[in-house]
Design a protein around this motif. Structure first.
Motif: not given
Lengths: 318, 342
Positions: B87, B132, B136, B144-145, B147-149, B151-153
């Motif tokens: 994202f 990063l 990971l 999936m997690q 992906m959330i990272v 989004i944070g980025l």
């Protein structure tokens, strides 16, 4: 620094609205492992459904029903193509659908109904709710908190709703239904092989969480007004951060997370300019938001279970 | 499911490609008929005399689609090799545009500014992977997690970019391009150069993937990382190259999108992120050529909606509706293989 501001934001109706949305998301992600990236879309559906019906003369209960039905339909529409697919399809479709709702809402095309990009003014739909208020119509101070009478009424109702849905989550989580949900989160195929209709269970979760999100949207609309641009993609990401901060799959995680999120947000906005005096006024908000993103990354990497969660429980792998 | 027999696979793919082309053609014919009837109403405000409004729109949409393709290919490559829906890819686009803007502001000519942007993009891809993503992967953080990272980025980057270039819309170049007439369509020099750059860049990517050793390794990792690793391919090195390439392509698309629309701001990439996802999904997740095909369709549809629909501000909504329809009818996309995606 002003601690009153922080105390004020922690109990404010906006926080309660986000806490409701986070509880809804907790049904999706915490309980079932669904990656709903469009919770702001559910909130928008809720506030549009309620505000449009009430401002066109329908009674409040009808507006509430329309908002809930809208959220149910929205959830069914989103779940239909995606819940059979891998998890990130749901993420992409929900984020896209939430944007569609926002774009259509702010479009000049339906201006007559949605008010275009300016949205719907508060006084067009707040009356039925505020006329029920037992509080006098003036500023009231209780302890450190000072709100207008209507805001006190709103936040009382909103926090009661939050408590009710937290209770609902607690009851459902350990029910047989909730165990199936958690089974789906851990291993979909295993649950399917037990003869459960995984698709239907996921859909139920999407609907329940979406309706709670829509109620959060109605609360938000009452605390401010209906404005499509206050419910963008970023809003969804805030709700996610709040949920993960408090701890997904826990009863109080979403509530604690939301309160902490807003407290920290206000704190950064106050401390940022003190630490970096070169920053001009327009740069404080983005700085605070950048910290939200950083917080989200650090949470997922170092403490995916959040403050209250159980690390073994929340090892989600879509 | 992956071991479908070659003949059945080919026949299926051919049928679907034919269908996809038929749908696109039907859409174009429909739009053409619409334009023919709209021509009687004679709204000539937006086009120069002698220009066919429909062909012009399709041409503009094609150019937009090419730019979108440039931006999306990287998204698709990353998805293919790592399984991550990134994202933060939109911010790589914005980063390129912002770098070019700052370079132009510092006195660099435009071509140099774009080269600097591409170099900075590649560097940022390398940096992201080192800081990063590699860590990971090493910690086995589920996709999936991750992906959330991402989004944070994206949140971090978009806000830092806002602090860097300010909240307002800015122009990359001050001169506005002059249109030249080519039969029924009018194009500026910028348009022609952009088309050339896109074709060269996309051509190089496909040459890289199909003909070079590293490109073949990339496709092998896409297909099956464990097997690729077992045959002696350094999976981490391949993924690092993919990150650099993806970010560099996005950074190339950034300044060109800014030239295409005339202005840029810190939301340039975030605004097209969902279009890129739509393109990648429509073409087939993880299939780099699919992303290019999908982007062309998306670009043309977006432009046609903007020009012909009663509500031009629904441009993005129409694209996202295509995305949802694609998932309903053919979740593996136009070029994707038919396999269980669930």
């Amino acid at each position: 620094m002003d601690f009153n501001d922080i105390l004020q934001i922690v109990v404010s109706p906006v926080t309660a609205a986000f806490a409701l949305a986070a509880i809804g998301l907790n049904f999706h992600y915490g309980l079932t492992g669904l990656l709903n990236m469009g919770q702001a879309g559910f909130m928008l559906i809720g506030m549009y459904g309620y505000a449009i019906s009430v401002s066109h003369g329908l009674p409040a209960w009808a507006g509430l029903i329309i908002a809930i039905v809208g959220a149910v339909l929205f959830a069914l529409l989103l779940g239909w193509p995606t819940l059979r697919l891998r998890g990130d399809y749901l993420a992409i479709v929900t984020i896209a659908a939430a944007e569609i709702v926002r774009i259509v809402g702010r479009s000049q095309w339906l201006k007559e109904w949605t008010g275009g990009n300016t949205g719907i003014r508060g006084k067009d739909f707040k009356d039925p709710f505020e006329s029920l208020s037992p509080f006098p119509d003036k500023l009231i101070r209780i302890g450190p908190w000072q709100f207008h009478g209507n805001a006190w009424w709103l936040l009382t109702v909103a926090w009661i709703l939050v408590a009710l849905f937290a209770l609902l989550f607690w009851r459902l989580k350990s029910s047989p239904w909730g165990r199936v949900m958690r089974g789906i989160r851990e291993d979909e195929d295993a649950v399917r092989s037990l003869g459960k209709n995984v698709y239907s269970f996921k859909m139920q979760s999407l609907v329940i969480g979406g309706v709670i999100g829509a109620l959060g949207g109605i609360v938000f609309a009452h605390s401010q007004a209906v404005s499509p641009d206050s419910m963008s993609r970023t809003t969804t990401f805030w709700i996610w951060t709040a949920l993960l901060l408090g701890g997904a799959a826990t009863v109080f995680g979403p509530v604690l997370g939301t309160c902490l999120f807003w407290a920290l947000f206000v704190l950064i906005r106050q401390v940022g300019p003190l630490m970096l005096p070169n920053l001009d006024g327009t740069q404080v908000e983005p700085l605070a938001l950048a910290f939200v993103g950083l917080g989200l990354i650090l949470l997922i990497v170092f403490r995916p279970q959040g403050i209250l969660g159980n690390r073994r429980e929340i090892a989600i792998n879509g | 499911m992956r071991q479908a027999t070659l003949s059945s696979l080919t026949r299926n793919t051919v049928v679907w490609r034919a269908l996809a082309i038929a749908v696109v053609v039907a859409l174009l014919v429909f739009a053409f008929l619409q334009s023919a009837s709209a021509a009687d109403v004679a709204d000539t405000e937006s086009v120069a005399p002698g220009t066919n409004k429909f062909l012009q729109t399709v041409m503009k949409g094609t150019i937009y689609g090419l730019l979108l393709a440039l931006a999306s290919v990287g998204l698709s490559l990353i998805y293919g090799t790592t399984g991550l829906s990134n994202f933060a890819h939109g911010e790589s686009v914005t980063f390129g545009a912002a770098t070019a803007f700052v370079a132009v502001g510092a006195g660099a000519p435009l071509w140099l500014a774009i080269i600097i942007a591409v170099a900075a993009g590649a560097a940022s891809g390398w940096f992201q992977d080192v800081i990063l993503w590699k860590r990971l992967r090493k910690r086995n953080v589920p996709n999936m997690q991750q992906m959330i990272v991402s989004i944070g980025l994206a949140l971090v980057m978009v806000n830092l970019l806002q602090i860097w270039i300010g909240p307002d819309k800015v122009r990359l170049v001050t001169s506005s391009p002059v249109d030249r007439q080519f039969g029924p369509i009018a194009l500026s020099n910028f348009d022609l150069i952009m088309v050339a750059i896109c074709i060269v860049a996309l051509g190089s990517v496909s040459y890289f993937l199909m003909r070079t050793r590293l490109g073949r390794a990339t496709r092998a990792v896409s297909d099956n990382p464990a097997l690729a690793s077992a045959t002696g391919i350094s999976v981490n090195r391949v993924i690092r190259v993919v990150w650099m390439m993806a970010a560099a392509l996005a950074a190339l698309a950034g300044p060109m999108l800014a030239l295409y629309t005339g202005t840029l701001n810190f939301m340039l990439g975030a605004d097209i992120l969902l279009m890129m996802f739509a393109a990648v999904t429509l073409g087939g997740l993880g299939h780099p050529f699919g992303a290019a095909v999908g982007a062309l369709v998306i670009g043309i549809v977006a432009k046609l909606t903007e020009v012909y629909s009663p509500a031009p501000d629904l441009k993005n909504a129409s694209v996202l509706a295509i995305l949802i329809l694609t998932l309903l009818v053919r979740p593996q996309g136009i070029l994707g293989r038919k396999e269980r995606v669930g």
